[in-house]
Write a protein that holds these residues in place. Structure first.
Motif, PDB file in Angstrom:
ATOM      1  N   UNK A   1       0.861  -1.180   0.000  1.00 29.09           N
ATOM      2  CA  UNK A   1       0.000   0.000   0.000  1.00 29.09           C
ATOM      3  C   UNK A   1       0.895   1.226   0.000  1.00 29.09           C
ATOM      4  N   UNK A   2       0.755   2.069  -1.000  1.00 36.10           N
ATOM      5  CA  UNK A   2       1.542   3.294  -1.100  1.00 36.10           C
ATOM      6  C   UNK A   2       0.969   4.372  -0.211  1.00 36.10           C
ATOM      7  N   UNK A   3       1.582   4.565   0.938  1.00 37.00           N
ATOM      8  CA  UNK A   3       1.115   5.598   1.861  1.00 37.00           C
ATOM      9  C   UNK A   3       1.916   6.877   1.658  1.00 37.00           C
ATOM     10  N   UNK A   4       1.240   7.987   1.854  1.00 35.93           N
ATOM     11  CA  UNK A   4       1.882   9.301   1.801  1.00 35.93           C
ATOM     12  C   UNK A   4       1.773   9.898   3.195  1.00 35.93           C
ATOM     13  N   UNK A   5       2.923  10.265   3.777  1.00 31.43           N
ATOM     14  CA  UNK A   5       2.945  10.851   5.116  1.00 31.43           C
ATOM     15  C   UNK A   5       2.984  12.374   4.978  1.00 31.43           C
TER      16      UNK A   5
ATOM     17  N   UNK B   1       1.227  14.126  12.068  1.00 25.51           N
ATOM     18  CA  UNK B   1       1.598  13.466  10.824  1.00 25.51           C
ATOM     19  C   UNK B   1       0.477  12.509  10.466  1.00 25.51           C
ATOM     20  N   UNK B   2      -0.065  12.681   9.263  1.00 28.35           N
ATOM     21  CA  UNK B   2      -1.182  11.863   8.799  1.00 28.35           C
ATOM     22  C   UNK B   2      -0.714  10.939   7.682  1.00 28.35           C
ATOM     23  N   UNK B   3      -1.225   9.720   7.693  1.00 26.94           N
ATOM     24  CA  UNK B   3      -0.931   8.732   6.656  1.00 26.94           C
ATOM     25  C   UNK B   3      -2.133   8.659   5.712  1.00 26.94           C
TER      26      UNK B   3
ATOM     27  N   UNK C   1      -5.781   6.994  -2.604  1.00 30.08           N
ATOM     28  CA  UNK C   1      -7.056   7.643  -2.933  1.00 30.08           C
ATOM     29  C   UNK C   1      -7.283   8.918  -2.129  1.00 30.08           C
ATOM     30  N   UNK C   2      -6.313   9.294  -1.285  1.00 31.65           N
ATOM     31  CA  UNK C   2      -6.432  10.521  -0.508  1.00 31.65           C
ATOM     32  C   UNK C   2      -7.180  10.368   0.793  1.00 31.65           C
ATOM     33  N   UNK C   3      -7.450   9.125   1.220  1.00 35.77           N
ATOM     34  CA  UNK C   3      -8.135   8.910   2.494  1.00 35.77           C
ATOM     35  C   UNK C   3      -7.114   8.917   3.621  1.00 35.77           C
ATOM     36  N   UNK C   4      -7.440   9.622   4.690  1.00 35.07           N
ATOM     37  CA  UNK C   4      -6.573   9.661   5.868  1.00 35.07           C
ATOM     38  C   UNK C   4      -6.833   8.391   6.677  1.00 35.07           C
TER      39      UNK C   4
ATOM     40  N   UNK D   1     -10.726  18.394   8.657  1.00 33.47           N
ATOM     41  CA  UNK D   1     -11.376  17.388   7.820  1.00 33.47           C
ATOM     42  C   UNK D   1     -10.852  15.974   8.060  1.00 33.47           C
ATOM     43  N   UNK D   2      -9.548  15.841   8.332  1.00 36.14           N
ATOM     44  CA  UNK D   2      -8.942  14.513   8.414  1.00 36.14           C
ATOM     45  C   UNK D   2      -8.441  14.155   9.813  1.00 36.14           C
TER      46      UNK D   2
END
Length: 157
Positions: A1-5, A50-52, A56-59, A17-18
């Motif tokens: 799973x490609x996560x963006x931190x 820090x949010x992962x 699809x842009x879901x936190x 929002x998140x």
């Protein structure tokens, strides 16, 4: 799973929002206004969220953390780490904790520390599985609710 931190700070739409909805799953006493007050004050004290995010842009998870200079050495203290209930046991929390570990090393920290409620057995299993040790007891003394006029009211946790 490609996560963006992503670090999310005060005034950014993603904070409300998140970050706030995920924090509310861990800290139900933090409504939107109380979370905003807490986040603003804690940011001034060095707290970083820090949010992962998934592709699809879901936190999926959030950690609130700060670097502290202590008599035990420089450390990263994790105030909160929470994964969305529907994303638990997918590796997201572990990836977020690994990101925090990398940041702590880059910041010259000697360790990561956090508190976990004594009844939160699932969290204890998660931290033990990541080779974290119980090294101290955290004691608390509740104080009367008297505040100075300039101090905002924050919920007790």
């Amino acid at each position: 799973m490609g996560l963006r931190m992503v670090d999310v700070g005060p005034g950014e739409p993603a904070l409300a929002a998140d970050v706030a909805p995920l924090m509310a799953t861990l800290r139900p006493g933090l409504d939107a206004a109380a979370f905003a007050a807490f986040a603003a004050e804690a940011h001034r004290q060095g707290l970083v969220f820090t949010a992962a995010y998934d592709p699809d842009g879901r936190c999926l998870a959030v950690a609130g953390h700060r670097v502290l200079a202590t008599s035990r050495g420089r450390l990263m203290f994790v105030d909160d780490l929470v994964t969305a209930p529907w994303a638990r046991s997918t590796g997201v929390g572990g990836r977020l904790l690994a990101e925090l570990r990398e940041r702590a090393v880059r910041a010259g920290c000697v360790r990561i520390e956090l508190d976990s409620g004594v009844a939160n057995q699932a969290a204890h299993r998660f931290y033990h599985a990541r080779r974290m040790a119980v090294t101290a007891f955290h004691f608390a003394l509740e104080l009367p609710a008297e505040r100075s006029p300039q101090q905002p009211e924050l919920p007790a946790h």
